[in-house]
Design an enzyme around this catalytic site. Structure first.
Site, mmCIF file in Angstrom:
data_model
loop_
_atom_site.group_PDB
_atom_site.id
_atom_site.type_symbol
_atom_site.label_atom_id
_atom_site.label_comp_id
_atom_site.label_asym_id
_atom_site.label_seq_id
_atom_site.Cartn_x
_atom_site.Cartn_y
_atom_site.Cartn_z
ATOM 1 N N ASP A 10 21.925 47.055 57.570
ATOM 2 C CA ASP A 10 21.017 46.469 58.753
ATOM 3 C C ASP A 10 20.638 47.869 59.450
ATOM 4 O O ASP A 10 19.628 47.129 60.480
ATOM 5 C CB ASP A 10 21.659 45.523 59.689
ATOM 6 C CG ASP A 10 22.628 45.632 60.412
ATOM 7 O OD1 ASP A 10 23.205 46.983 59.901
ATOM 8 O OD2 ASP A 10 22.857 44.381 60.472
ATOM 9 N N ASP A 121 30.700 41.092 54.293
ATOM 10 C CA ASP A 121 30.127 41.603 53.833
ATOM 11 C C ASP A 121 30.067 43.252 53.685
ATOM 12 O O ASP A 121 30.090 44.292 55.374
ATOM 13 C CB ASP A 121 29.266 41.715 55.296
ATOM 14 C CG ASP A 121 27.576 41.284 54.566
ATOM 15 O OD1 ASP A 121 27.426 40.947 53.944
ATOM 16 O OD2 ASP A 121 27.004 40.693 55.511
#
EC number: 3.2.1.4
Length: 213
Positions: A10, A121
């Site tokens: 991100d 993640d």
């Protein structure tokens, strides 16, 4: 313990990059929009308006050999919290998909707000931005779906040069595995990972060392 993986990138400042998150020598390094390290650990995340701190491009995965890789992840460990997992390292042994039997040691650099229990993640450029998109303010954004990211290796060619190796890794060493499961244990952080984050936990020596091939 058994865990499950997803993938993301991100571009945001790692949550373990803030001071006083955990008993560590220093927070995880963040970088400016040009992927240069910044020394101000209080710098606002680029995922907030007016922010300047982003993920560093070297906090991405790489292959040591065909069976062993190193990398980074946002984690959510059952029975623990950010103070317990920030900058901790874990050896993952994949148990499903095309990477079954391969091992990877990751350092936790962030906490996934949307993660379940024993969820890693994995930091993989092009893995999807997820909830927050710092990539658009940083350099104009990445191709691919918000969750899951890109679908083919040649899409990595459009990435900023600094992020290409970690993007290619997904299609090469990781064989484009789609959220494989794994067993994991906490281990001492390899120097190769600490060199990229600057962060080592005060209790790191309590855990078994891993032989890097």
């Amino acid at each position: 313990a058994d865990g499950r993986s997803t993938r993301y990138w991100d571009c945001c400042k790692p949550s373990c990059g803030w001071a006083k998150k955990a008993p560590v020598n220093q927070p995880v390094f963040s970088c400016n929009a040009n992927f240069q390290r910044i020394t101000d650990f209080d710098a606002k995340s680029g995922c907030e308006p007016g922010g300047v701190a982003y993920s560093c491009a070297d906090q991405t995965p790489w292959a040591v050999n065909d069976d062993f890789a190193l990398g980074f992840a946002a984690t959510s460990i059952a029975g623990s919290n950010e103070a317990g997992w920030c900058c901790a390292c874990y050896e993952l042994t994949f148990t499903s998909g095309p990477v079954a039997g391969k091992k990877m040691v990751v350092q936790s650099t962030s906490t996934g707000g949307d993660l379940g229990s024993n969820h890693f993640d994995l930091n993989i450029p092009g893995g999807g931005v997820g909830i927050f998109d710092g990539c658009t303010p940083q350099f104009g954004g990445l191709p691919g779906q918000r969750y899951g990211g890109i679908s083919s290796r040649n899409e990595c060619d459009r990435f900023p040069d600094a992020l290409k190796p970690g993007c290619y890794w997904r299609f090469d060493w990781f064989k484009n595995a789609d959220n494989p499961s794994f067993s994991f244990r906490q281990v001492q952080c390899p120097a190769e990972l600490v060199a990229r984050t600057g962060c080592r936990r005060n209790d790191d020596g309590n855990f078994p060392a891993v032989q890097i091939p």
